[in-house]
Design a protein around this motif. Sequence first.
Motif, PDB file in Angstrom:
ATOM      1  N   LEU A  13       8.399  -3.559  14.331  1.00  0.00           N
ATOM      2  CA  LEU A  13       8.055  -4.578  13.664  1.00  0.00           C
ATOM      3  C   LEU A  13       8.792  -5.354  13.060  1.00  0.00           C
ATOM      4  CD1 LEU A  13       4.423  -4.922  13.111  1.00  0.00           C
ATOM      5  CD2 LEU A  13       5.314  -3.018  10.791  1.00  0.00           C
ATOM      6  N   MET A  66      -3.654   8.547  -0.054  1.00  0.00           N
ATOM      7  CA  MET A  66      -3.816   6.528  -0.187  1.00  0.00           C
ATOM      8  C   MET A  66      -4.996   6.556  -1.371  1.00  0.00           C
ATOM      9  SD  MET A  66      -1.937   5.048   2.003  1.00  0.00           S
ATOM     10  CE  MET A  66      -2.293   3.176   1.773  1.00  0.00           C
ATOM     11  N   PHE A 126      -9.493  -2.052   8.405  1.00  0.00           N
ATOM     12  CA  PHE A 126      -8.917  -0.833   7.820  1.00  0.00           C
ATOM     13  C   PHE A 126     -10.089   0.435   8.663  1.00  0.00           C
ATOM     14  CE2 PHE A 126      -5.312  -2.696   5.788  1.00  0.00           C
ATOM     15  CZ  PHE A 126      -4.299  -1.762   5.716  1.00  0.00           C
ATOM     16  N   LEU A 156      -3.772   4.845  11.691  1.00  0.00           N
ATOM     17  CA  LEU A 156      -1.934   4.207  11.852  1.00  0.00           C
ATOM     18  C   LEU A 156      -1.750   4.497  13.003  1.00  0.00           C
ATOM     19  CD1 LEU A 156      -0.946   5.425   8.252  1.00  0.00           C
ATOM     20  CD2 LEU A 156      -0.695   3.475   9.431  1.00  0.00           C
ATOM     21  N   HIS A 210       7.032  18.649   5.117  1.00  0.00           N
ATOM     22  CA  HIS A 210       8.048  19.366   6.182  1.00  0.00           C
ATOM     23  C   HIS A 210       9.062  19.808   5.630  1.00  0.00           C
ATOM     24  CE1 HIS A 210      10.097  20.133   9.419  1.00  0.00           C
ATOM     25  NE2 HIS A 210      11.372  19.861   9.366  1.00  0.00           N
ATOM     26  N   PHE A 211       9.678  18.761   3.941  1.00  0.00           N
ATOM     27  CA  PHE A 211      11.320  18.972   4.185  1.00  0.00           C
ATOM     28  C   PHE A 211      10.802  20.067   3.261  1.00  0.00           C
ATOM     29  CE2 PHE A 211      12.681  15.581   6.161  1.00  0.00           C
ATOM     30  CZ  PHE A 211      13.640  16.539   7.073  1.00  0.00           C
ATOM     31  N   PHE A 228       6.059   7.160  13.804  1.00  0.00           N
ATOM     32  CA  PHE A 228       6.251   5.148  12.381  1.00  0.00           C
ATOM     33  C   PHE A 228       7.809   4.802  12.752  1.00  0.00           C
ATOM     34  CE2 PHE A 228       2.521   8.165   9.985  1.00  0.00           C
ATOM     35  CZ  PHE A 228       1.854   7.167  10.403  1.00  0.00           C
ATOM     36  N   PHE A 286       7.763   2.683  15.298  1.00  0.00           N
ATOM     37  CA  PHE A 286       6.448   1.395  14.845  1.00  0.00           C
ATOM     38  C   PHE A 286       7.172   0.557  13.514  1.00  0.00           C
ATOM     39  CE2 PHE A 286       3.614   0.713  11.098  1.00  0.00           C
ATOM     40  CZ  PHE A 286       2.942  -0.346  11.856  1.00  0.00           C
ATOM     41  N   LEU A 287       7.924   1.114  13.323  1.00  0.00           N
ATOM     42  CA  LEU A 287       8.762  -0.117  11.834  1.00  0.00           C
ATOM     43  C   LEU A 287       9.571  -0.115  12.657  1.00  0.00           C
ATOM     44  CD1 LEU A 287       8.623   2.491   8.880  1.00  0.00           C
ATOM     45  CD2 LEU A 287       7.918   0.184   9.325  1.00  0.00           C
ATOM     46  N   ILE A 330      -8.653  -6.988   2.952  1.00  0.00           N
ATOM     47  CA  ILE A 330      -7.676  -5.520   3.401  1.00  0.00           C
ATOM     48  C   ILE A 330      -8.216  -4.999   2.354  1.00  0.00           C
ATOM     49  CG2 ILE A 330      -5.726  -4.734   2.342  1.00  0.00           C
ATOM     50  CD1 ILE A 330      -3.304  -6.317   2.936  1.00  0.00           C
ATOM     51  N   MET A 363       2.205   0.922   3.953  1.00  0.00           N
ATOM     52  CA  MET A 363       1.231   2.179   4.391  1.00  0.00           C
ATOM     53  C   MET A 363       1.937   2.927   5.245  1.00  0.00           C
ATOM     54  SD  MET A 363      -3.275   1.709   5.807  1.00  0.00           S
ATOM     55  CE  MET A 363      -3.624   2.545   6.671  1.00  0.00           C
ATOM     56  N   ALA A 364       2.308   2.309   6.734  1.00  0.00           N
ATOM     57  CA  ALA A 364       3.387   3.655   7.187  1.00  0.00           C
ATOM     58  C   ALA A 364       4.232   4.250   6.014  1.00  0.00           C
ATOM     59  CB  ALA A 364       3.749   2.725   8.010  1.00  0.00           C
ATOM     60  N   PHE A 365       4.583   3.330   5.606  1.00  0.00           N
ATOM     61  CA  PHE A 365       5.650   4.361   4.580  1.00  0.00           C
ATOM     62  C   PHE A 365       5.192   5.497   3.855  1.00  0.00           C
ATOM     63  CE2 PHE A 365       8.366  -0.319   3.685  1.00  0.00           C
ATOM     64  CZ  PHE A 365       9.132   0.843   5.425  1.00  0.00           C
ATOM     65  N   VAL A 399       4.023  12.801   5.340  1.00  0.00           N
ATOM     66  CA  VAL A 399       5.220  13.575   6.398  1.00  0.00           C
ATOM     67  C   VAL A 399       6.779  13.843   5.879  1.00  0.00           C
ATOM     68  CG1 VAL A 399       6.269  14.155   9.093  1.00  0.00           C
ATOM     69  CG2 VAL A 399       3.925  12.829   8.927  1.00  0.00           C
ATOM     70  N   LEU A 437       0.900  -1.179  -0.406  1.00  0.00           N
ATOM     71  CA  LEU A 437       0.343  -0.591  -0.442  1.00  0.00           C
ATOM     72  C   LEU A 437       0.535   1.663  -0.089  1.00  0.00           C
ATOM     73  CD1 LEU A 437      -2.836  -1.001   2.458  1.00  0.00           C
ATOM     74  CD2 LEU A 437      -2.870  -1.278   0.128  1.00  0.00           C
ATOM     75  N   ALA A 448       5.912  10.919  12.013  1.00  0.00           N
ATOM     76  CA  ALA A 448       7.055  10.619  11.264  1.00  0.00           C
ATOM     77  C   ALA A 448       7.505   9.914  12.571  1.00  0.00           C
ATOM     78  CB  ALA A 448       8.020  11.807  10.620  1.00  0.00           C
ATOM     79  N   GLU A 465       2.667   6.985   4.776  1.00  0.00           N
ATOM     80  CA  GLU A 465       2.404   8.167   5.814  1.00  0.00           C
ATOM     81  C   GLU A 465       3.654   8.585   6.279  1.00  0.00           C
ATOM     82  OE1 GLU A 465      -0.219   9.152   6.941  1.00  0.00           O
ATOM     83  OE2 GLU A 465      -1.192   7.563   5.208  1.00  0.00           O
ATOM     84  N   VAL A 466       4.211   8.629   6.301  1.00  0.00           N
ATOM     85  CA  VAL A 466       5.958   8.889   6.183  1.00  0.00           C
ATOM     86  C   VAL A 466       6.424   9.570   5.008  1.00  0.00           C
ATOM     87  CG1 VAL A 466       8.762   8.223   6.529  1.00  0.00           C
ATOM     88  CG2 VAL A 466       6.971   7.609   8.006  1.00  0.00           C
ATOM     89  N   PHE A 476     -11.018  -1.939   3.630  1.00  0.00           N
ATOM     90  CA  PHE A 476     -10.428  -0.579   3.286  1.00  0.00           C
ATOM     91  C   PHE A 476     -11.637   0.090   2.177  1.00  0.00           C
ATOM     92  CE2 PHE A 476      -7.681   2.961   1.867  1.00  0.00           C
ATOM     93  CZ  PHE A 476      -6.610   2.806   2.096  1.00  0.00           C
ATOM     94  N   SER A 505       5.478  19.009  13.239  1.00  0.00           N
ATOM     95  CA  SER A 505       4.712  18.825  12.504  1.00  0.00           C
ATOM     96  C   SER A 505       6.002  17.519  11.726  1.00  0.00           C
ATOM     97  CB  SER A 505       5.572  19.566  11.171  1.00  0.00           C
ATOM     98  OG  SER A 505       6.874  19.589  10.833  1.00  0.00           O
ATOM     99  N   ALA A 544       1.700  -4.963   4.475  1.00  0.00           N
ATOM    100  CA  ALA A 544       0.416  -3.777   4.449  1.00  0.00           C
ATOM    101  C   ALA A 544       0.020  -2.713   5.005  1.00  0.00           C
ATOM    102  CB  ALA A 544      -0.871  -4.661   4.261  1.00  0.00           C
ATOM    103  N   ILE A 545       0.164  -3.360   6.564  1.00  0.00           N
ATOM    104  CA  ILE A 545       0.558  -1.569   7.098  1.00  0.00           C
ATOM    105  C   ILE A 545       1.372  -1.471   7.144  1.00  0.00           C
ATOM    106  CG2 ILE A 545       0.000  -1.776   9.666  1.00  0.00           C
ATOM    107  CD1 ILE A 545      -1.289  -3.694  10.336  1.00  0.00           C
ATOM    108  N   ALA A 546       2.559  -1.760   7.166  1.00  0.00           N
ATOM    109  CA  ALA A 546       4.364  -1.303   7.384  1.00  0.00           C
ATOM    110  C   ALA A 546       3.936  -0.273   6.445  1.00  0.00           C
ATOM    111  CB  ALA A 546       4.812  -2.210   7.073  1.00  0.00           C
TER     112      ALA A 546
END
Lengths: 367, 296
Positions: free
Chosen positions: B274, A281, B37, B222, A170-171, B267, B270-271, B95, A158-160, A166, A99, B264, A162-163, B99, B260, A154-156
Amino acid sequence: MNNIETSTLDKEMPLAPPQVRSNAESELEHYGAIHRDCGIDGRKQTLLKYLGGIAIAFLPFILMVNDPYWLNIIAFTYLMGGLAAAWNIIGGFAGQFSLGHGVFFGIGAYVTARFYTLFDVSPWLSMIPAALFAALIAVLISWPTFRLRGPFFAIATMAFNEVAFVIANHFDSLTNGPSGILIPFKPGFANMIFVERWQYGLLMFVFAALVIGITVLLRRSRLGYYLLAVREDEDAARAAGINVLSVKLRGMALSAGLTSIGGTLFAMYLRYIDPPTLFTMTDVGVKFALITLIGGIGTIAGPLLGAALIIPFENFLRAELASALPGINLAILGFLMVLAALFMKRGLVGALTDLWRKLELMWMARK
Amino acid sequence: MDQILNVLVFGILLGGIYGLVSIGLNLIFGVVRIVNFAQGELVMFGMYGSYYAYTYLGLNPYLAALLVAPLVGLIGMAIQRLVIQPLHNEPNMQIFATFGLLMMFQNIMLAISRGEAVSIGGDAGAAVLALGDMKISVVRLVTFIATTLITVGLHLFLSRTMAGKSIRAVTQDKRSARVMGINVERTFLYTFGLGAGLAGLAGVLLTPIYSITPTVGGNFILAAFAVVVLGGLGSVWGAYIGGLIVGIVEAFAGYYIDPSLKSAIWFVIFLIVLILRPSGLFGQVGAEEVGFREQH
């Protein structure tokens, strides 16, 4: 998913009439585990089949070549079809539900747009290093993540996504932050900016044809078979001596590189990119998967068929309903997604194949 | 330096919120082995439910929980029965399906609410408890206490009651549980309903804190997955502690690094979890690999 062992048994059952293929076998064929068209003649036939498919896919483009409204939809259909086909490499063939493809899509868009606006580098040139960079990032972030299976993967991913969102916000020295990057309108082939809509349509068509061509070759290559083996049973594939991690990484790198090229084309078509457009997403990461699912996951034609159905339908819904009830178009799309997951697991391609089989059987029964 | 305590308290209270939205998800994720989800949208339903009960029925926003939580629980049971159960043992399709539900719920609510953010504003949300230098938001404190009570209650329910024991039995070994006379499908149905109801309850409790939009669930989903993975699948206390960790990390990162970038940063945590310990701090090792395969 079918277990190979039992279906081989099915095939050898002496009781079944030879013309009638068992369900398991047709499903295996659908997933590409059995090739009927082996040999030189077979290859020629297959080539003709794909050329025919490409000709049919090209047809709407010719018909609508003077209609900017439809050309826009067609261009997006080809683009999304190509992107879905790229996702299909890792999501469909290898069964790894990423994802996080928004990350690679975004890399393609941002790298090209930045190089173009800052240094006047032609998108044709920058899209290659962008794709390589996306492939590199894909390998780096999936290396650890591929330890996870199914929904955890899939969740991991998905987190990428989101990162990436962000980070892009930000940058702002890199990405211009939330205000996004506007690409000035300077038409010219070198700039990948065109006056006529049909030129974009052609560009997107070439992209889709390229990605689908690559998936056709991949499907018949060693790596392609390894990817399928990993999808069907990772442990069995490992036991058979396949380096599962390396296979997945190669699939992911290829998928990410192609997705990045799609991102480049997207950026040059819209000429404006910002974090929400690239990383939402439901608009990007999940949509590649949705299109593939609707069309037929793990098949060659599925992604393009899915795009041909979803993109015009989505446009229609947005045009007809969204002004009256905001969001109702996406609600319907979501509902469609639930229905597809429940009742159409093999997508349009699966449904069409079944229909074709039935007709074939009926025709044979008559004879 | 003197800010540390303030940041810590803020983080703990924030952690209470994250723990709260994760409890229901953990039950669903850990027991029924479903990645839902759409869980954030169930929280969103709870928030809107509480808001509508307040504006149209004049109910106290907290009292609305008695009405809203069971309703959201029923929605959850419908989801389990109509969407999840037919997709049993097909995690990839789950999934997709959940979703799809997420997109449906979000946009139906968008159509109903016309996209305007609403809130139960006013004095209640802004009330502050001053303890020396520290200022503690009352509604957040209430939420934290509620989270603690719910965690304890759920722990007692799972360890002491017959229904709770059968839920744990199904988690550990579906087949043996069936042999022992437990109706596995019904247990899943009720567990999913309970998990959804807890999401609805979380929504009600969060109504005074957040402004309510159709996409508000996206803020939680998330975070909730991170908390569940961090704490460990199916572990009630794991969700609580995991929530606190995420809340504290976010508070410190937000204060000392950059607001901001705070999401991140967790996350990334979290990773890392994981990758290093996919079973979480309190989870059973290996659950992340075998948990979603068919159990024989």
